[in-house]
Design an enzyme around this catalytic site. Structure first.
Site, PDB file in Angstrom:
ATOM      1  CB  CYS A 101      -1.003  -0.045   1.151  1.00  0.00           C
ATOM      2  SG  CYS A 101      -2.487   0.905   0.769  1.00  0.00           S
ATOM      3  CG  HIS A 131      -3.632  -3.663   3.068  1.00  0.00           C
ATOM      4  ND1 HIS A 131      -2.736  -3.162   3.980  1.00  0.00           N
ATOM      5  CD2 HIS A 131      -4.255  -2.590   2.519  1.00  0.00           C
ATOM      6  CE1 HIS A 131      -2.808  -1.837   3.989  1.00  0.00           C
ATOM      7  NE2 HIS A 131      -3.728  -1.468   3.115  1.00  0.00           N
ATOM      8  CD  GLU A 158      -1.270  -6.228   5.125  1.00  0.00           C
ATOM      9  OE1 GLU A 158      -0.968  -6.535   3.947  1.00  0.00           O
ATOM     10  OE2 GLU A 158      -1.448  -5.052   5.488  1.00  0.00           O
TER      11      GLU A 158
END
Ligand code: GLN
Length: 544
Positions: free
Chosen positions: A384, A510, A512
């Protein structure tokens, strides 16, 4: 199973006892026995969602597939269960009041006085039951944030009391998580705080069915007996939760203590079959017995608080286990990185990750870290804001566009290589105004990311306002920074890479948020793999 069963998890004595991990661990055990289980978090603060909270306040803001900005505990739920959560899995007091006030404005209360009881409590009860009524789950675990006795949690506790009564016996139970402190001067574990917090719960009309007792030392049978007697629960319902070396051990520890057995018994559900934890144990085994080690720098500005980058740290654990590597994550404060000290601060890192973030603070340090990774051929992942910094770095140092920047940091920059989408330009509210949730992305054939994902069609979760500015795309590509992932509908650039570098990837989304124990994220797995390969190559070269 027709009737959805409810498990409520409350906390007593202090905050930060790890209700989220206990709830996720129990859910894991129930899931491993074949029960379709989900977890919901009720947060007693007045923010509508944690999206506007500074990470220092509440840790990372976790984003669901359907675009809800939520509490970081939902990240644990997904990582443990490998099942998506949604808007319905996180409820805040702000959201409850907002909805009740909107109903009042629409005249839905037919002239009645709108009150905490019954209107707020009814709204809470409705929100708790949304997941159960969907028919998708056999068991819903609802975690009530905060500590019993807090003014803020009172409406939630009252709603749970009513709901338990309405659901009837064996359809809803309460697990109370408390602390059993060890007084070193007395050399003893103390039960009194637990007795008091159970009593506080009783004053609100709720009887705990199970006590989970956080402790630094083994709780003897005698103490369990005492807790059982004074807290009015069966002795087998006093569950010890001793400090663990990793949160991923907690389901195994809860299994040994029989938490899942007791819960199922109280819910009158069959508990004869053992949970199947084979995959979980395989992961734990790899996590605990790594064959290699690498050091990855996490460059961010919220590094003082580990919870700010929770999902990234957990993704490294999953990807580490997949590669049988211990990933030593070294947190580096981007504000402290300067052109003069960058070499000294980053030397010895095998890989570099530049973290997401908002605002100007610390960005020059992030840009320096990108430059260091790019020029020294160190595997790099930018997430990001980290991706945006990689674009700015390339613009400044390769294209020679002095002062290139994001319009988030410098509205008047001569080279706005990162800028706002047209439709965002008129937005003035801060909450809920970002590109959020999962968006499709098509990866360029034979790109590095295509190899990493093994697929060209992906969907990843977003949380940002600013974008790669298309006006600079051709220039960038000609100089060697390629846009290898695009949104198929809007054409927005979602992935960049530099093929002349061993492993240099920036993603606008993202990854994650999507990494789980059962499904480590391919980008993290690929990154760790590249970091290890590069490290081994360098070691071999220096030995030759
Ligand atoms: N601040 C940047 C944006 O809004 C990046 C956000 C992030 O890293 N999550 O676009």
């Amino acid at each position: 199973m027709s009737q959805t069963k409810y498990i409520f998890v409350t906390g007593g004595v202090t905050s930060s006892l790890g209700k989220g991990i206990i709830a996720a661990s129990l859910a894991k055990l129930l899931q491993a026995r074949g029960y379709r289980t989900t977890i919901q978090k009720l947060d007693p603060y007045i923010n509508v969602d944690p999206g506007t909270l500074n990470p220092y306040e509440h840790g990372e803001c976790y984003v669901t597939h359907d675009g809800a900005e939520t509490d970081l505990d939902l990240g644990h739920y997904e990582r443990f269960l490998n099942v998506r959560t949604s808007q319905a899995n996180n409820v805040t007091t702000g959201r409850i009041y907002q909805s009740v006030i909107e109903k009042e404005r629409r005249g839905e209360f037919l002239g009645k006085t709108v009150q905490v009881v019954p209107h707020i409590t009814n709204e809470i009860k409705e929100r708790i039951q949304i997941l159960g009524k969907s028919g998708d789950y056999d068991i819903v675990i609802t975690e009530i944030g905060g500590t019993v006795g807090d003014i803020e949690s009172l409406p939630y506790i009252e709603a749970v009391r009513q709901l338990l009564w309405e659901l009837g016996e064996n359809n809803g139970i309460v697990i109370h998580l408390t602390l059993v402190p060890f007084l070193s001067a007395a050399g003893e574990l103390k039960t009194k705080p637990t007795q008091h917090s159970v009593k506080t719960l009783m004053e609100s009309g709720i009887k705990a069915d199970i006590l989970v007792c956080r402790t630094e030392h083994e709780i003897s049978d005698d103490i369990k007996k005492k807790l059982a007697l004074f807290c009015n629960v069966k002795q087998e319902a006093v569950i010890q939760s001793i400090d663990a070396s990793t949160i991923y051990d907690v389901p195994i520890l809860m299994r040994q203590e029989g938490l899942d057995n007791v819960a199922l018994e109280k819910l009158a559900l069959p508990n004869a079959l053992e949970p199947n934890l084979e995959q979980w144990n395989q992961f734990l085994n790899k996590h605990k017995n790594p064959k290699h080690q690498v050091t990855i720098g996490l460059i961010g500005k919220y590094v003082e608080l580990q919870d700010s980058y929770k999902s990234i740290l957990e993704s490294f654990i999953h990807a580490g286990a997949a590669n049988e590597v211990k990933v030593d994550v070294r947190s580096i404060h981007s504000e402290h990185l300067t052109p003069d000290n960058v070499n000294e601060k980053l030397v010895g890192l095998d890989g570099i990750l530049v973290a997401p973030g908002f605002g100007e603070r610390g960005i020059e340090g992030k840009i320096k870290a990108v430059q260091y990774a790019r020029e020294n051929n160190i595997p790099f992942l930018g997430i990001c804001l980290g991706m945006q910094m990689a674009v700015i770095e390339f613009a400044r140092n390769v294209l020679g566009l002095d002062g290139a920047n994001s319009t988030e940091m410098d509205e008047k920059t001569t080279h706005p290589v990162i800028s706002l989408m047209e439709e965002q330009k008129l937005v003035t509210d801060m909450g809920g105004t970002m590109r959020l949730g999962a968006w499709d992305c098509v990866l360029k054939k034979d790109s590095l990311v295509h190899k990493v994902y093994g697929n060209t069609e992906i969907a990843e979760r977003h949380r940002h306002r600013f974008e790669f500015n298309d006006d600079y795309k051709t220039q960038m590509e000609e100089a060697g920074l390629l846009a290898t992932g695009l949104n198929p509908k809007t054409g927005l650039v979602e992935v960049i890479e530099v093929p002349s570098h061993p492993w240099f990837v920036g993603v606008q989304y993202h990854p994650e948020y999507r990494s789980t124990v059962a499904n480590p994220h391919p980008l993290f797995v690929g990154f760790v793999k590249a970091v290890l390969a590069q490290k081994q190559q360098q070691t071999n070269a220096s030995l030759a």
